[in-house]
Design a protein around this motif. Structure first.
Motif, short mmCIF file in Angstrom:
data_model
loop_
_atom_site.label_atom_id
_atom_site.label_comp_id
_atom_site.label_asym_id
_atom_site.label_seq_id
_atom_site.Cartn_x
_atom_site.Cartn_y
_atom_site.Cartn_z
N SER A 181 0.81 -1.17 0.07
CA SER A 181 -0.05 0.16 -0.06
C SER A 181 0.90 1.36 0.06
O SER A 181 1.93 1.63 0.65
CB SER A 181 -0.87 0.06 1.23
N THR A 182 0.46 2.08 -0.72
CA THR A 182 1.13 3.50 -1.03
C THR A 182 0.88 4.51 -0.01
O THR A 182 1.29 5.46 0.28
CB THR A 182 1.18 4.16 -2.45
N THR A 183 -0.37 4.31 0.78
CA THR A 183 -0.90 4.95 1.94
C THR A 183 -1.40 4.04 3.10
O THR A 183 -1.53 3.02 3.07
CB THR A 183 -2.16 5.81 1.29
N PRO A 184 -1.36 4.86 4.24
CA PRO A 184 -1.73 4.03 5.41
C PRO A 184 -2.89 3.26 5.15
O PRO A 184 -3.83 3.78 4.73
CB PRO A 184 -1.93 5.06 6.37
N CYS A 185 -2.86 2.02 5.67
CA CYS A 185 -4.08 1.16 5.40
C CYS A 185 -5.18 1.25 6.47
O CYS A 185 -5.12 0.99 7.56
CB CYS A 185 -3.65 -0.42 5.36
N GLU A 186 -6.33 1.53 5.89
CA GLU A 186 -7.57 1.61 6.94
C GLU A 186 -7.92 0.35 6.94
O GLU A 186 -7.79 -0.53 6.25
CB GLU A 186 -8.44 2.82 6.34
N SER A 187 -8.79 0.31 7.95
CA SER A 187 -9.54 -0.99 8.48
C SER A 187 -10.20 -1.68 7.57
O SER A 187 -10.17 -2.88 7.22
CB SER A 187 -10.11 -0.66 9.90
N TRP A 188 -11.05 -0.88 6.90
CA TRP A 188 -12.02 -1.45 5.78
C TRP A 188 -11.05 -2.11 4.64
O TRP A 188 -11.41 -3.23 4.08
CB TRP A 188 -12.70 -0.28 5.33
N PHE A 189 -9.93 -1.46 4.15
CA PHE A 189 -9.11 -2.09 3.27
C PHE A 189 -8.54 -3.29 3.44
O PHE A 189 -8.37 -4.34 2.94
CB PHE A 189 -8.17 -0.99 2.91
N VAL A 190 -8.15 -3.26 4.92
CA VAL A 190 -7.74 -4.51 5.55
C VAL A 190 -8.54 -5.74 5.60
O VAL A 190 -8.26 -6.52 4.98
CB VAL A 190 -6.90 -4.29 6.93
N GLU A 191 -9.68 -5.36 5.79
CA GLU A 191 -10.66 -6.34 6.04
C GLU A 191 -11.01 -7.03 4.63
O GLU A 191 -11.09 -8.32 4.43
CB GLU A 191 -12.00 -5.83 6.73
N ARG A 192 -11.00 -6.10 3.75
CA ARG A 192 -11.59 -6.60 2.26
C ARG A 192 -10.39 -7.26 1.77
O ARG A 192 -10.74 -8.38 0.97
CB ARG A 192 -11.84 -5.33 1.32
N MET A 193 -9.06 -7.11 1.97
CA MET A 193 -7.92 -7.62 1.36
C MET A 193 -7.90 -8.95 1.98
O MET A 193 -7.24 -10.14 1.19
CB MET A 193 -6.73 -6.89 1.63
N VAL A 194 -8.14 -9.24 3.18
CA VAL A 194 -8.07 -10.53 3.96
C VAL A 194 -9.63 -11.36 3.93
O VAL A 194 -9.31 -12.55 4.70
CB VAL A 194 -7.15 -10.54 5.45
N SER A 195 -10.36 -10.81 3.71
CA SER A 195 -11.89 -11.38 3.60
C SER A 195 -12.21 -11.69 4.98
O SER A 195 -12.79 -12.77 5.09
CB SER A 195 -11.81 -12.44 2.65
N ARG A 196 -11.94 -11.17 6.14
CA ARG A 196 -12.17 -11.41 7.40
C ARG A 196 -12.12 -10.24 8.24
O ARG A 196 -11.54 -9.21 8.08
CB ARG A 196 -11.48 -12.39 7.88
N SER A 197 -12.77 -10.13 9.58
CA SER A 197 -12.87 -9.24 10.41
C SER A 197 -13.13 -9.73 11.61
O SER A 197 -13.13 -11.01 11.82
CB SER A 197 -13.96 -8.22 10.00
N GLY A 198 -13.02 -9.12 12.73
CA GLY A 198 -13.45 -9.61 14.18
C GLY A 198 -12.19 -9.33 15.05
O GLY A 198 -11.13 -8.79 14.70
N THR A 199 -12.44 -10.27 15.99
CA THR A 199 -11.17 -10.10 17.06
C THR A 199 -10.13 -10.56 16.56
O THR A 199 -8.79 -10.12 17.00
CB THR A 199 -11.69 -10.95 18.34
N ASP A 200 -9.94 -11.76 15.91
CA ASP A 200 -8.72 -12.38 15.43
C ASP A 200 -7.88 -11.45 14.68
O ASP A 200 -6.64 -11.27 14.73
CB ASP A 200 -9.10 -13.72 14.46
N LEU A 201 -8.54 -10.67 13.77
CA LEU A 201 -7.99 -9.72 12.66
C LEU A 201 -7.37 -8.64 13.81
O LEU A 201 -6.13 -8.30 13.50
CB LEU A 201 -8.82 -8.99 11.81
N CYS A 202 -8.13 -8.28 14.80
CA CYS A 202 -7.42 -6.96 15.47
C CYS A 202 -6.41 -7.58 16.22
O CYS A 202 -5.26 -6.75 16.64
CB CYS A 202 -8.73 -6.70 16.52
N GLY A 203 -6.34 -8.76 16.72
CA GLY A 203 -5.33 -9.24 17.43
C GLY A 203 -3.93 -9.16 16.61
O GLY A 203 -3.00 -9.09 17.08
N ASP A 204 -4.26 -9.85 15.70
CA ASP A 204 -3.05 -9.87 14.58
C ASP A 204 -2.44 -8.60 14.47
O ASP A 204 -1.05 -8.36 14.49
CB ASP A 204 -3.37 -10.94 13.38
N LEU A 205 -3.48 -7.48 14.08
CA LEU A 205 -2.79 -6.51 13.76
C LEU A 205 -2.03 -5.64 14.95
O LEU A 205 -1.02 -5.09 14.95
CB LEU A 205 -3.98 -5.40 13.40
N GLU A 206 -2.52 -5.96 16.24
CA GLU A 206 -2.10 -5.29 17.45
C GLU A 206 -0.68 -6.21 17.71
O GLU A 206 0.31 -5.28 18.14
CB GLU A 206 -3.08 -5.51 18.73
#
Length: 680
Positions: free
Chosen positions: A35-60
């Protein structure tokens, strides 16, 4: 530790950061890295096709490990070294798939510019790309033309892109259009020259290449433009829409320079318009109609022409900038200065989509607007800034001429005539018609010289050029009156009447107070008619053309037939108005004339008084003498053995015959009378 050792060990430290990441975390790191710009949450979610606690934990966890950093606007790799290592460690095919997916996500989210950036990086890295997506992105008006040109050029340069011939030809033309819009005309010319020289394309495509070459030369070399366009039109098997585009382009070029073939070309373009034309050819036809109308001073027809098409149509991208410019030109010609100011502001804000090539033209139009409404210092400053900023990159001739004309007129009005005259030396001295027409505005500026007898050739050339096309005149109405004044100063009444006819032509077709005022002004100057000049002032007061108003007021004052009281009022107002506009040179001339009028008034009154003394009766003369030398009315009555009321009656007679109103004036006139008598 030495710095060199630190640099050698930097990749090792980065790898330690990335060691032990889970598959999901590695994927997330790769998403952030491309990504050429900071990744917002919606972009990350669509790129990995998932959301929720697991995604937040991995990012953290990635943030804690120092792999990612949270900028407040999104997530990005903590350092460029981390970004480089993540991408280096990823298989190229995987990076290609990631970029392709990112482009799809961004495009579907309404962010085509970011999507184009992903595709462009993929192409440059040698990854396969989706040609359909490339076409969609290149056509998007939200993408900077420079980016669109780079994207198309990069794909066409790939031998493995497998772009089918028809699409390849379309992309070549689109690349040229975008390069021109992006102010990269030299690159566009290179593409066209190489393609035409190769001669490997179909006859139809070669015709379109010649057409683009004609469009490239249109602004600066009309003769070359028309030559290329004629070559293009010589191809008989052109699709109807392409033929209509070429004819409309040729008609527009011819109309701007007053070419005798312009009416016939415009008729052919109108007949060639297909039943269902594309927006691009429709815009070209509207531009040609407007150019033809403005060349003959028909502003209402030009307004209708540019109002008949939508400049925001995505398919009209290559024509949108020209259409926006022409609409502003028409507004200036109609005297709709507030609308033109708003349109200019909006166009400047949208330069990113219109293309950088349009910026100098918008600056020139803004300077002409400021000149008309009386913001002279701002007009000069903006024009000089544009000329300085483009000193290394050559400006198109019409834009350069317009900017120089603005600076020259302001300098003349500010009393800096020597510096202004230095700008009038034509930079196209060796050019003949029609290639000299782009410099017409600068020739017109010579009329602003307080001593126009220095430039008889330029004044004549200006009038001759306007006889072919009135377009420069409708953009700067005050030039009409200055040209009339200049022609009269050099003793050429015929030229003056020709310019008056030009102004009358525009006024007859354009029912506006501005042009009615300009027409009355030119007529009043030639016929020395104070009533016409007074009408010009009255009409110009209802417009925003304060520069033209100040000129008209000054000419009212200078006309010998103007009643003295009206002349004094007019010159006083003109001097004040010139001062507010920043026309300090014009202001000084008006103030000088105001002084001359005052001196002439005193001289007339003194002369009238001298003749008035002879009309006084013996008793009135004695009353005048006593009161002028300091006696009161009662003292005069006592000395003359008459009543106070009789003295008062005689005094009123004295005032009436001498044309005065007070004893102070009486004393001054009597003293002058005594001095003249002694001198005699």
């Amino acid at each position: 530790m030495p710095k060199s050792s630190s640099r050698r060990n930097a990749p090792v430290v980065v790898r330690e950061h990335l060691a032990g990441l889970s598959a999901a975390q590695t994927w997330l790191a790769r998403v952030a890295a491309i990504s050429t710009t900071p990744c917002e949450s919606w972009f990350v979610e669509r790129m990995v096709s998932r959301s929720g606690t697991d995604l937040c934990g991995d990012l953290e966890d990635l943030v804690v490990r120092g792999v990612l950093r949270d900028t407040g606007h999104g997530l990005s790799p903590s350092t460029e070294a981390v970004r480089d290592e993540v991408l280096r460690a990823a298989p190229p095919t995987l990076v290609s798939a990631l970029r392709q997916r990112a482009a799809d996500v961004l495009a579907s989210a309404g962010l085509p510019a970011l999507a184009a950036g992903q595709v462009l990086q993929a192409v440059r890295a040698g990854y396969p790309v989706d040609l359909e997506l490339v076409s969609a992105l290149a056509d998007s008006p939200a993408i900077d033309p420079s980016v669109a040109a780079d994207l198309l050029t990069a794909v066409l340069a790939r031998p493995d892109a497998r772009v089918e011939p028809g699409l390849c030809r379309a992309w070549t033309l689109a690349t040229v259009d975008n390069l021109m819009l992006a102010d990269r005309a030299a690159e566009a010319l290179t593409v066209l020259t190489e393609k035409i020289a190769a001669g490997r394309d179909t006859a139809q495509h070669m015709a379109l290449l010649h057409g683009r070459m004609g469009a490239w030369y249109a602004a600066e070399r009309p003769s070359q433009a028309l030559r290329y366009l004629r070559q293009a039109l010589a191809q008989r098997q052109l699709p109807p829409d392409d033929r209509a585009w070429l004819l409309a382009t040729a008609a527009g070029v011819a109309s701007r320079v007053g070419h005798p073939e312009a009416p016939a070309l415009l008729r052919r373009a109108q007949r060639a318009r297909p039943t269902t034309p594309t927006p691009g050819s429709d815009v070209r036809l509207a531009l040609a109609r407007s150019a033809a109308a403005l060349s003959r001073g028909d502003v209402p027809s030009a307004t209708r022409a540019v109002g008949s098409v939508d400049p925001r149509s995505p398919h009209a991208r290559s024509e949108a900038a020209a259409l926006r410019v022409e609409r502003i030109v028409v507004q200036l010609a109609a005297g709709e200065f507030d609308n033109a100011r708003t349109a200019l502001r909006l166009a400047v804000e949208e330069v990113g989509s219109l293309g950088a090539a349009v910026r100098p033209t918008l600056v020139a139009l803004g300077c002409q607007l400021r000149l008309a409404v009386g913001q002279l210092s701002e007009a000069e400053a903006q024009a000089r800034l544009a000329l300085r900023d483009h000193s290394r990159r050559r400006l198109p001739d019409p834009v350069r001429a317009d900017l120089l004309a603005v600076v020259a007129e302001v300098l003349f009005r500010q009393g800096r005539a020597d510096r202004a005259r230095e700008l009038l030396n034509p930079e196209n001295a060796g050019q003949d018609w029609p290639d000299d027409m782009p410099w017409l505005a600068l020739r017109c500026a010579a009329a602003a010289d307080p001593d126009p007898t220095r430039h008889p050739d330029l004044v004549l050339a200006a009038v001759t050029g306007l006889a072919r096309s009135l377009r420069p005149l409708v953009l700067l109405p005050q030039q009409a009156t200055r040209l009339v004044r200049a022609a009269l100063a050099i003793g050429d009444l015929g030229q003056a009447r020709t310019v008056e006819r030009f102004a009358g032509t525009v006024a007859a077709q354009t029912a506006s107070a501005l042009w009615r005022g300009i027409e009355r002004h030119t007529h009043g100057l030639i016929e020395r008619d104070p009533a016409a000049l007074a009408e010009a002032v009255s009409r110009l007061r209802a417009t925003g053309a304060r520069t033209a108003l100040a000129d008209a007021l000054f000419d009212v004052a200078r006309l010998p037939k103007t009643p003295p009281a009206e002349a004094r009022a007019a010159v006083t107002e003109s001097a004040a108005l010139f001062g507010r506009l920043g026309a300090t040179g014009d202001q000084k001339r008006a103030q000088h004339w105001e002084t001359e009028l005052g001196t002439a008034r005193r001289r007339r009154r003194a002369t009238a008084a001298q003749h008035g003394f002879a009309a006084l009766t013996t008793r009135e003369a004695r009353v005048a003498e006593l009161l002028a030398t300091g006696a009161t009315k009662r003292q005069a009555a006592s000395l003359l053995y008459v009543s106070f009321h009789t003295v008062d009656t005689h005094l009123r007679g004295v005032y009436a015959k001498l044309g005065i109103r007070s004893r102070v004036e009486l004393a001054r006139l009597w003293a002058n009378r005594e001095s003249h008598t002694r001198a005699a």
